[in-house]
Design a protein around this motif. Structure first.
Motif, mmCIF file in Angstrom:
data_model
loop_
_atom_site.group_PDB
_atom_site.id
_atom_site.type_symbol
_atom_site.label_atom_id
_atom_site.label_comp_id
_atom_site.label_asym_id
_atom_site.label_seq_id
_atom_site.Cartn_x
_atom_site.Cartn_y
_atom_site.Cartn_z
ATOM 1 N N LYS A 2 -11.971 -0.186 -7.486
ATOM 2 C CA LYS A 2 -10.969 -0.201 -6.416
ATOM 3 C C LYS A 2 -11.621 -0.463 -5.064
ATOM 4 N N SER A 3 -12.740 0.170 -4.833
ATOM 5 C CA SER A 3 -13.457 -0.018 -3.578
ATOM 6 C C SER A 3 -13.978 -1.451 -3.457
ATOM 7 N N GLY B 59 -11.161 -3.908 -2.977
ATOM 8 C CA GLY B 59 -10.677 -3.746 -1.608
ATOM 9 C C GLY B 59 -11.541 -4.461 -0.599
ATOM 10 N N GLN B 60 -12.857 -4.383 -0.787
ATOM 11 C CA GLN B 60 -13.776 -5.085 0.117
ATOM 12 C C GLN B 60 -13.613 -6.588 -0.008
ATOM 13 N N GLU C 245 -8.263 -5.316 1.605
ATOM 14 C CA GLU C 245 -7.087 -4.458 1.484
ATOM 15 C C GLU C 245 -7.510 -3.100 0.928
ATOM 16 N N ASP C 246 -6.652 -2.114 1.072
ATOM 17 C CA ASP C 246 -6.909 -0.788 0.515
ATOM 18 C C ASP C 246 -6.304 -0.706 -0.883
ATOM 19 N N SER D 56 -7.057 1.988 -2.916
ATOM 20 C CA SER D 56 -7.271 3.358 -3.378
ATOM 21 C C SER D 56 -6.044 3.950 -4.074
ATOM 22 N N ASP D 57 -4.849 3.588 -3.659
ATOM 23 C CA ASP D 57 -3.634 4.121 -4.275
ATOM 24 C C ASP D 57 -2.912 3.103 -5.151
ATOM 25 N N THR D 58 -3.547 1.970 -5.401
ATOM 26 C CA THR D 58 -2.932 0.931 -6.218
ATOM 27 C C THR D 58 -2.973 1.338 -7.687
#
Length: 77
Positions: free
Chosen positions: A10-11, A14-15, A19-20, A22-24
């Motif tokens: 996820k991290s 995201g990079q 986008e974030d 973390s809650d996807t």
């Protein structure tokens, strides 16, 4: 390790996408373009200290965090 793989993915995603994630939900489609995929492969190799061959990757691998997680776990073994 499996939670670590998911959190690291996820991290990393995201990079790459800026986008974030973390809650996807891990089953949500990632909608990665070809540049994102290439960048993500390079980042996954660094983060997980693995080598990913072009022959090992199928388009379905990039559908979701779940599919990427399964792929990474298979390579780590």
């Amino acid at each position: 390790m499996s939670l670590n793989v998911l959190e690291l993915l996820k991290s990393t995603i995201g990079q790459v996408k800026g986008e974030d994630f973390s809650d996807t939900p891990t089953s949500s489609p990632l909608d990665l373009d070809s540049i994102n995929r290439i960048t993500l492969i390079a980042e996954m190799e660094n983060v997980f200290n693995i080598n990913i061959s072009d022959m090992d990757i199928e388009p379905e691998t990039f559908e979701s965090i779940d599919s990427l997680s399964s792929f990474v776990k298979g390579v780590i073994k």
